[in-house]
Design an enzyme around this catalytic site. Structure first.
Site, PDB file in Angstrom:
ATOM      1  N   THR A  17      -6.392  -3.666   7.324  1.00 48.77           N
ATOM      2  CA  THR A  17      -6.246  -5.034   6.836  1.00 48.77           C
ATOM      3  C   THR A  17      -6.365  -5.997   8.017  1.00 48.77           C
ATOM      4  OG1 THR A  17      -4.937  -6.482   5.401  1.00 48.77           O
ATOM      5  CG2 THR A  17      -3.702  -5.052   6.904  1.00 48.77           C
ATOM      6  N   ALA A  34     -13.372 -17.769   5.926  1.00 47.98           N
ATOM      7  CA  ALA A  34     -14.475 -16.903   6.364  1.00 47.98           C
ATOM      8  C   ALA A  34     -13.949 -15.697   7.136  1.00 47.98           C
ATOM      9  CB  ALA A  34     -15.447 -17.707   7.233  1.00 47.98           C
ATOM     10  N   ASN A  69     -12.376  -1.424   5.247  1.00 51.32           N
ATOM     11  CA  ASN A  69     -10.949  -1.376   4.909  1.00 51.32           C
ATOM     12  C   ASN A  69     -10.456   0.045   4.611  1.00 51.32           C
ATOM     13  OD1 ASN A  69     -12.005  -0.998   2.288  1.00 51.32           O
ATOM     14  ND2 ASN A  69     -10.224  -1.959   1.375  1.00 51.32           N
ATOM     15  N   LYS A  89     -10.576  -5.701  10.235  1.00 54.48           N
ATOM     16  CA  LYS A  89     -11.628  -5.169   9.357  1.00 54.48           C
ATOM     17  C   LYS A  89     -13.010  -5.120  10.018  1.00 54.48           C
ATOM     18  CE  LYS A  89      -9.374  -6.167   4.974  1.00 54.48           C
ATOM     19  NZ  LYS A  89      -9.525  -6.601   3.592  1.00 54.48           N
ATOM     20  N   VAL A 117     -11.889 -10.752   4.512  1.00 57.03           N
ATOM     21  CA  VAL A 117     -12.204 -10.393   3.127  1.00 57.03           C
ATOM     22  C   VAL A 117     -13.385 -11.194   2.562  1.00 57.03           C
ATOM     23  CG1 VAL A 117     -10.656 -12.007   1.917  1.00 57.03           C
ATOM     24  CG2 VAL A 117     -11.069  -9.735   0.950  1.00 57.03           C
ATOM     25  N   TYR A 121      -1.409 -11.424  -2.646  1.00 57.86           N
ATOM     26  CA  TYR A 121      -0.607 -10.920  -3.760  1.00 57.86           C
ATOM     27  C   TYR A 121       0.889 -10.855  -3.439  1.00 57.86           C
ATOM     28  CZ  TYR A 121      -0.579  -6.449  -1.259  1.00 57.86           C
ATOM     29  OH  TYR A 121      -0.414  -5.474  -0.315  1.00 57.86           O
ATOM     30  N   SER A 142       0.810  -1.224   0.000  1.00 60.89           N
ATOM     31  CA  SER A 142       0.000   0.000   0.000  1.00 60.89           C
ATOM     32  C   SER A 142       0.845   1.277   0.000  1.00 60.89           C
ATOM     33  CB  SER A 142      -0.966   0.002   1.189  1.00 60.89           C
ATOM     34  OG  SER A 142      -1.991  -0.943   0.984  1.00 60.89           O
TER      35      SER A 142
END
Length: 276
Positions: A63, A131, A88, A67, A134, A220, A18
């Protein structure tokens, strides 16, 4: 002139790109701002919120694992954050209310779902692994895209049931049982944190997958988890979470700065250089 501050909170956050993403856009659009990582414990959330209220920080991303935990500290949640009970992105409005928004839903739609023809979507069956924070965003993104045959599985069964209370139309599958039905699914989505560390791996059997299946990993960094490599090696269309990350960040940037930033080649190269 003092720089405007932005940050991401989580635990861990060292893997997050980020700061690279937002600092690139600050430079591109000549905004005197900087973005930093804040690796915090749960008892430190209150201090960060105080800094936002005192206008020391203009906006924060949130994150794992905060959240949902962040919500009681906010004045209100809006839009997709209302439906997912997952936040978020946080900002102050003109009346100094602390607003929680969810840009993960947009990020998932823009990254993965817009390219699938609508006539295909309505018959697709999706399995979501995990679960956590996200998962509600993925479910809402699927529903908004008219993909309605959704199954959810989680290592802790009760967590799946908790999400089913919000999204009553989803099916819940026990973690130890999903492997035997893996061939039914057109899309498999990893929404767990399994893969963040090199030692992480699924113990489940995925070998009976449909040959046309699409595999999506929300992780990612690293760019290729063990699961990603497994499906890629079987010539399965496989995606990591980079595009979702970029598009959720694009929307957050817009909410804070009222500029819709461009996702250009230079940015993509910069991010890919930083990936493991």
């Amino acid at each position: 002139m003092k720089k405007i501050k932005f940050a991401i909170i989580g635990n861990p956050v060292s893997h997050s790109l980020s700061p690279i993403l937002h600092n690139y856009w600050f430079s591109k659009y000549n905004i005197n701002a900087e973005y930093e990582l804040l690796d915090i414990d749960e008892n430190e959330i209150k201090n960060v919120i105080k800094r936002v209220k005192n206008k020391e920080i203009k906006g924060i991303n949130v994150t794992l694992p905060y959240k949902q935990l962040i919500i009681p500290f906010l004045t209100k949640t809006v839009n997709d954050a209302n439906e997912t009970h997952s936040v978020n992105t946080i900002m102050m409005d003109d009346s100094d209310n602390l607003i929680g928004e969810n840009t993960d839903v947009f990020g998932f739609q823009a990254a993965f779902l817009k390219s699938i023809p609508n006539k295909e979507k309505k018959n697709m069956k999706v399995l979501i692994l995990g679960a956590g924070g996200v998962a509600p965003s993925i479910i809402l993104a699927l529903i908004k895209s008219n993909i309605l045959k959704i199954s959810l599985t989680n290592r802790t069964y009760e967590k799946s049931l908790f999400i089913k209370k919000k999204f009553k139309t989803i099916d819940v599958v026990k973690w130890e049982d999903f492997s035997k039905d893996i061939s039914k699914f057109d899309i498999i989505i990893n929404a767990t944190s399994l893969g963040l560390h090199p030692s992480d791996e699924f113990k489940n059997d995925f070998s009976n997958f449909k040959k046309s299946v699409i595999y999506i990993d929300t992780i990612y960094n690293p760019s290729q988890t063990k699961m990603f490599k497994y499906f890629k090696s079987k010539n399965i269309r496989s995606f990591n979470g980079l595009n979702m990350f970029i598009y959720q960040g694009q929307k957050a940037f817009y909410l804070w700065n009222k500029i819709n930033p461009e996702v250009d080649d230079e940015l993509l190269e910069l991010l890919e250089l930083k990936l493991n």
